[in-house]
Design a protein around this motif. Structure first.
Motif, short mmCIF file in Angstrom:
data_model
loop_
_atom_site.label_atom_id
_atom_site.label_comp_id
_atom_site.label_asym_id
_atom_site.label_seq_id
_atom_site.Cartn_x
_atom_site.Cartn_y
_atom_site.Cartn_z
N SER A 136 -3.72 2.88 -1.40
CA SER A 136 -2.92 3.53 -2.45
C SER A 136 -1.71 2.70 -2.85
N ASN A 137 -1.37 1.70 -2.06
CA ASN A 137 -0.25 0.82 -2.39
C ASN A 137 -0.69 -0.53 -2.95
N SER B 130 -4.29 2.33 -8.90
CA SER B 130 -4.28 1.92 -7.50
C SER B 130 -5.70 1.77 -6.97
N MET C 102 -2.00 -2.15 -6.22
CA MET C 102 -2.09 -1.89 -7.65
C MET C 102 -2.95 -2.97 -8.32
N THR D 89 1.50 5.23 7.84
CA THR D 89 0.41 6.17 7.59
C THR D 89 -0.59 6.10 8.73
N ASP E 121 3.62 -0.60 5.20
CA ASP E 121 2.81 0.49 4.64
C ASP E 121 1.67 -0.05 3.78
N ILE E 122 0.94 -1.02 4.33
CA ILE E 122 -0.20 -1.60 3.62
C ILE E 122 -1.36 -0.61 3.67
N LYS E 123 -1.83 -0.18 2.51
CA LYS E 123 -2.96 0.74 2.41
C LYS E 123 -3.46 0.72 0.97
N HIS F 1 6.05 -5.37 5.48
CA HIS F 1 5.79 -4.36 4.47
C HIS F 1 5.79 -2.95 5.05
N LEU G 100 0.49 -6.14 -4.40
CA LEU G 100 0.95 -5.31 -3.29
C LEU G 100 2.21 -4.58 -3.73
N GLY G 101 2.15 -3.26 -3.74
CA GLY G 101 3.26 -2.46 -4.24
C GLY G 101 3.90 -1.58 -3.19
N ASP G 102 4.82 -0.73 -3.63
CA ASP G 102 5.54 0.25 -2.82
C ASP G 102 6.24 -0.41 -1.64
#
Length: 236
Positions: free
Chosen positions: A53-54, A5, A56, A90, A49-51, A47, A65-67
């Motif tokens: 840690s998400n 990530s 990859m 978040t 929760d764009i950040k 989405h 773009l994950g999660d």
């Protein structure tokens, strides 16, 4: 995703130090994914929760773009998704209007992307306290006002970056982080700005105050909470 990530490379000593070229490519990849979700998929998808840690990264540091655990698809006539349990996301990436509507929109995704922009350029998480500021976005706004916006660029790059491009990305980050949702650029314009085919949008030297409910799009105001007493929070 062989490189893990994005946050692992930005905030830990175990990951690779990302070059400026790679950082720009990552941001362009995320913007392209967001454009697909907002406008090119069969349904509009938020989405939520764009950040870092998400995001990859594959073996060549191409971004994915994950999660999508919090993501929601909208019916074509809808512009927002209301979460029964309150604001989801978040802290640092959540747009201010979400705390009053309890709804996620394309505007709130753009706000989170603005936070990500500053995060990638600075190499610091959004909650990093700098010079008395609680969030990085406020610190960057103060530097911009003082004509020192490039002071926030990740020192690990050691001046090995395009200064004009860095300033454009930081200004874009501030524009996306505008407290008033309707003032944020749309993702199609963001893609063009990242590619260099469009200039960064104008950004005021002082961070505008968050005003409720005047800053909301018309269709969202009509569907929001019954409390319509306007108030403002001066964040600067």
């Amino acid at each position: 995703m062989q490189k893990g990530s994005l946050d692992m490379h930005l905030f830990t000593r175990t990951g690779d130090i990302l070059s400026w070229t790679i950082r720009c490519r990552i941001l362009a990849g995320v913007a392209s994914a967001l454009n697909y979700l907002h406008y090119e998929y069969d349904q509009k998808v938020i989405h939520r929760d764009i950040k870092a840690s998400n995001i990859m990264l594959d073996s060549h540091f191409n971004a994915r773009l994950g999660d999508f655990g919090l993501a929601r698809a909208l019916d074509n006539e809808k512009t927002s998704y209301a979460e029964a349990e309150g604001v989801i996301g978040t802290i640092g990436y959540i747009a201010p209007e979400c705390f009053h509507t309890g709804k996620a929109t394309q505007y709130s995704d753009i706000y989170a992307f603005g936070t990500l922009l500053i995060e990638v350029v600075s190499g610091k998480c959004p909650g990093t306290r700098m010079n008395g500021f609680q969030f990085m976005v406020d610190y960057v706004w103060s530097l911009y006002r003082e004509g020192r916006i490039l002071d926030v660029v990740d020192e690990r790059l050691q001046d090995d970056y395009d200064k004009e491009e860095a300033e454009r990305l930081l200004l874009l980050g501030l524009a996306c982080s505008h407290p008033m949702a309707v003032e944020r650029p749309q993702i199609q314009a963001i893609v063009q700005i990242l590619s260099g085919s469009l200039a960064a949008p104008p950004v005021p030297p002082f961070k505008p105050a968050f005003v409720w409910p005047a800053m909301m799009p018309i269709d969202d105001i009509s569907q929001s909470t019954s409390n319509t007493t306007p108030f403002s929070i001066n964040q600067f």
